[in-house]
Design a protein around this motif. Structure first.
Motif, short mmCIF file in Angstrom:
data_model
loop_
_atom_site.label_atom_id
_atom_site.label_comp_id
_atom_site.label_asym_id
_atom_site.label_seq_id
_atom_site.Cartn_x
_atom_site.Cartn_y
_atom_site.Cartn_z
N GLY A 92 0.82 -1.21 0.00
CA GLY A 92 0.00 0.00 0.00
C GLY A 92 0.85 1.26 0.00
O GLY A 92 0.53 2.25 -0.67
N SER A 93 1.96 1.20 0.76
CA SER A 93 2.87 2.35 0.80
C SER A 93 3.51 2.58 -0.57
O SER A 93 3.64 3.73 -1.02
CB SER A 93 3.96 2.11 1.85
N ARG A 94 3.86 1.50 -1.25
CA ARG A 94 4.46 1.64 -2.61
C ARG A 94 3.45 2.21 -3.60
O ARG A 94 3.80 3.05 -4.45
CB ARG A 94 4.96 0.28 -3.09
N ARG A 95 2.21 1.79 -3.50
CA ARG A 95 1.19 2.32 -4.42
C ARG A 95 0.98 3.81 -4.18
O ARG A 95 0.82 4.58 -5.14
CB ARG A 95 -0.13 1.55 -4.23
N MET A 96 0.99 4.23 -2.89
CA MET A 96 0.80 5.64 -2.60
C MET A 96 2.00 6.45 -3.08
O MET A 96 1.86 7.58 -3.60
CB MET A 96 0.60 5.84 -1.09
N GLN A 97 3.21 5.88 -2.96
CA GLN A 97 4.41 6.56 -3.46
C GLN A 97 4.33 6.74 -4.98
O GLN A 97 4.76 7.77 -5.52
CB GLN A 97 5.66 5.76 -3.09
N GLU A 98 3.76 5.76 -5.66
CA GLU A 98 3.61 5.86 -7.11
C GLU A 98 2.62 6.97 -7.47
O GLU A 98 2.84 7.73 -8.42
CB GLU A 98 3.13 4.52 -7.68
N LEU A 99 1.53 7.08 -6.69
CA LEU A 99 0.58 8.16 -6.93
C LEU A 99 1.23 9.52 -6.68
O LEU A 99 0.99 10.49 -7.41
CB LEU A 99 -0.64 7.99 -6.02
N MET A 100 2.06 9.59 -5.66
CA MET A 100 2.76 10.85 -5.38
C MET A 100 3.75 11.18 -6.50
O MET A 100 3.95 12.36 -6.84
CB MET A 100 3.49 10.76 -4.04
N ARG A 101 4.37 10.14 -7.05
CA ARG A 101 5.30 10.37 -8.16
C ARG A 101 4.55 10.94 -9.37
O ARG A 101 5.01 11.90 -10.01
CB ARG A 101 5.98 9.05 -8.54
N GLN A 102 3.38 10.38 -9.65
CA GLN A 102 2.57 10.89 -10.76
C GLN A 102 2.08 12.31 -10.45
O GLN A 102 1.99 13.15 -11.36
CB GLN A 102 1.39 9.95 -11.00
N PHE A 103 1.80 12.55 -9.15
CA PHE A 103 1.38 13.91 -8.77
C PHE A 103 2.56 14.87 -8.96
O PHE A 103 2.36 16.04 -9.33
CB PHE A 103 0.91 13.92 -7.32
N GLY A 104 3.78 14.37 -8.70
CA GLY A 104 4.96 15.22 -8.90
C GLY A 104 5.08 15.67 -10.34
O GLY A 104 5.54 16.79 -10.62
N THR A 105 4.67 14.82 -11.28
CA THR A 105 4.67 15.21 -12.70
C THR A 105 3.74 16.39 -12.94
O THR A 105 4.06 17.32 -13.69
CB THR A 105 4.24 14.01 -13.57
N ILE A 106 2.56 16.35 -12.30
CA ILE A 106 1.61 17.46 -12.42
C ILE A 106 2.23 18.73 -11.84
O ILE A 106 2.10 19.83 -12.43
CB ILE A 106 0.30 17.12 -11.68
N LEU A 107 2.91 18.61 -10.71
CA LEU A 107 3.53 19.78 -10.09
C LEU A 107 4.58 20.41 -11.01
O LEU A 107 4.66 21.64 -11.13
CB LEU A 107 4.20 19.39 -8.75
N ARG A 108 5.39 19.57 -11.63
CA ARG A 108 6.42 20.11 -12.53
C ARG A 108 5.78 20.86 -13.70
O ARG A 108 6.28 21.92 -14.12
CB ARG A 108 7.31 18.97 -13.05
N GLN A 109 4.68 20.33 -14.19
CA GLN A 109 4.00 21.01 -15.30
C GLN A 109 3.46 22.37 -14.86
O GLN A 109 3.53 23.35 -15.62
CB GLN A 109 2.86 20.12 -15.82
N ILE A 110 2.93 22.43 -13.65
CA ILE A 110 2.37 23.70 -13.15
C ILE A 110 3.49 24.69 -12.83
O ILE A 110 3.41 25.89 -13.18
CB ILE A 110 1.50 23.45 -11.91
N THR A 111 4.56 24.21 -12.17
CA THR A 111 5.64 25.12 -11.75
C THR A 111 6.48 25.60 -12.94
O THR A 111 7.18 26.61 -12.84
CB THR A 111 6.56 24.42 -10.73
#
Length: 379
Positions: A92-111
Motif C-alpha cells: 500500500g505504501s508503494r502504491r501511494m508513493q507511485e501516486l505521489m510520483r505521478q502527482f509530482g509530474t503534475i507539479l512540474r508542469q504547473i511550476t
C-alpha cells in the motif's frame, strides 16, 4: 441457641501453641484463597464484558447460516492475513508513493508555467511591506515548502496524495484571497488553479481506487483484531476454567483438613444441630439441605416432604452443617457458636476476619449450588 459442643479436656501448653500455629496457617490459607478468587473474579468480569459487547455488536448484523459460514472462513484465513499484514502495508505504501510520483509530474508542469514564479517561494512579507498579510492569511503556502515536505525523510512528509493536493490549492486560494480580482497575481493564481484542477481530475480515479482498496484492507485489519481478541479471551476463559477447578480442589483440601481436626459429633450435638436447623430461614435451610445432598446422592432436598435423619449423617456432613450454621448466625449478628475440635478452634478460623465473611458465605453458596447440580437426576 445453646452451645453445640461437649466438654473438652484440658490441652497441654505446647499443644495449644501448635493449635494456634495451625489455626493461623489455616486462616492464612483461607485469606490467600479469597485473594485468588478475587483475582479470578476480575478476569471473569473482563471476559464477560468482552463477550457481552461482542454479542451486542453481532445482534445488529443479519443472522443466518451464511453468517456462520463467513465467520468460519474468516477464522481459517486469520493467521494467513496476519502474516500478510506487513507485506500488505508495504504494498500500500508503494502504491501511494507511485501516486505521489505521478502527482509530482503534475507539479512540474504547473511550476514550469510562465506565471508560476510568484508562487515558488514563501511570500516576502517584509520586503513587499505586506503588514496585514498574516492577519488575512492563516496558513501561508508555496511550492518550495511542498517540495521540501514531499522529500522529507524524517516522517514529517506527506502520507497521502490528497494532502499535497490540498496544499497546492491553498497556494492559489491564498493569493486570490489576499489580492483583488483585477490584480495580476489574482488572475495568475486563478488561471493556474484551473489548469491544476484539470490535471488532478485525470489522476483522481486512481486515487479513488486506492482509497477504496485501503478501506477494504482497514476493514480486514479491524476484523483481524476482533478475531485476535476473541482468541485471547477464549484462551483466558479456558485458563480460568482450569484455575477454578484448582480452587475447588484446594477448597476441598482445606475442608478435609478441618474435618480431620474435628472431634466426633456426639448424640447430643446431633440433636442440638437438628434443632438449630429448624431455626434457619427458608433460603438458608435449603442451602443446608443441599449440603446434605452433596454427600448423599439419594437424598432429595427439593422433594415436597423432606425427612432428615441426623443420626444417619456422616461426620463430614455434620461438621459442614455446623460450619454453615455458625456462619449464618454470625452474618445475622447473633452470637456465633464456638465449635471446638481436637486441635483447632474453628470459631476463630471462620470468624477472625470480618472482612472475609462475605466471601466465605459465597463459598457456602457455591457449595450449595454445586450440591444442587449433583443431586439432580434425569427424568
Amino acid at each position: 441457641m445453646e452451645n453445640l459442643n461437649g466438654l473438652v479436656p484440658d490441652i497441654p501448653i505446647q499443644e495449644q501453641k501448635d493449635n494456634a500455629t495451625a489455626s493461623e496457617n489455616f486462616s492464612r490459607s483461607v485469606d490467600e484463597m479469597v485473594g485468588k478468587v478475587d483475582q479470578i473474579e476480575q478476569r471473569l468480569n473482563e471476559v464477560e464484558h468482552f463477550y457481552s459487547n461482542t454479542s451486542k455488536k453481532q445482534s445488529n448484523t443479519p443472522r443466518g447460516g451464511s453468517i456462520l459460514k463467513d465467520k468460519e472462513k474468516q477464522i481459517s484465513s486469520f493467521r494467513r492475513r496476519q502474516q500478510d499484514a506487513s507485506r500488505r502495508e508495504a504494498a500500500g505504501s508503494r502504491r501511494m508513493q507511485e501516486l505521489m510520483r505521478q502527482f509530482g509530474t503534475i507539479l512540474r508542469q504547473i511550476t514550469q508555467h510562465k506565471w508560476a514564479e510568484p508562487f515558488m517561494e514563501p511570500v516576502d512579507v517584509k520586503g513587499l511591506g505586506l503588514h496585514d498579510y498574516f492577519e488575512v492569511i492563516e496558513k501561508p503556502m508555496d511550492f518550495s515548502t511542498i517540495k521540501n515536505k514531499m522529500e522529507a525523510k524524517d516522517g514529517s512528509g506527506y502520507k497521502h496524495v490528497r494532502e499535497i493536493c490540498a496544499d497546492v490549492r491553498l497556494i492559489f486560494k491564498n493569493a486570490m484571497k489576499y489580492n483583488e480580482e483585477r490584480d495580476d497575481v489574482h488572475v495568475m493564481a486563478k488561471t493556474l488553479l484551473g489548469k491544476f484542477e484539470e490535471k488532478w481530475l485525470q489522476l483522481l480515479p486512481k486515487v479513488d481506487e486506492e482509497e477504496k482498496r485501503r478501506k477494504e484492507e482497514e476493514a480486514e485489519a479491524q476484523q483481524d483484531m476482533q478475531l485476535a481478541q476473541e482468541a485471547a479471551h477464549a484462551k483466558m476463559a479456558k485458563d480460568l476454567t482450569i484455575e477454578l477447578d484448582e480452587v475447588d480442589m484446594q477448597l476441598e483440601e482445606l475442608r478435609d483438613l478441618v474435618l480431620q481436626k474435628c472431634r466426633k459429633i456426639s448424640t447430643e450435638d446431633r440433636k442440638q444441630l437438628g434443632n438449630a436447623l429448624t431455626k434457619l430461614s427458608p433460603d438458608d435451610l435449603n442451602k443446608a439441605l443441599l449440603i446434605v445432598a452433596q454427600n448423599d446422592p439419594t437424598f432429595q432436598p427439593t422433594a415436597t416432604e423432606v425427612e432428615l435423619d441426623m443420626n444417619a449423617q456422616s461426620e463430614s456432613t455434620l461438621w459442614k452443617l455446623k460450619f454453615f450454621v455458625q456462619d449464618v448466625l454470625h452474618t445475622q449478628g447473633k452470637s456465633p457458636v464456638s465449635v471446638k475440635t481436637n486441635n483447632i478452634n474453628t470459631s476463630n478460623l471462620l470468624n477472625n476476619n470480618n472482612n472475609n465473611n462475605k466471601r466465605r458465605r459465597e463459598f457456602y453458596d457455591a457449595l450449595a449450588k454445586s450440591s444442587q447440580k449433583k443431586s439432580r437426576k434425569p427424568s
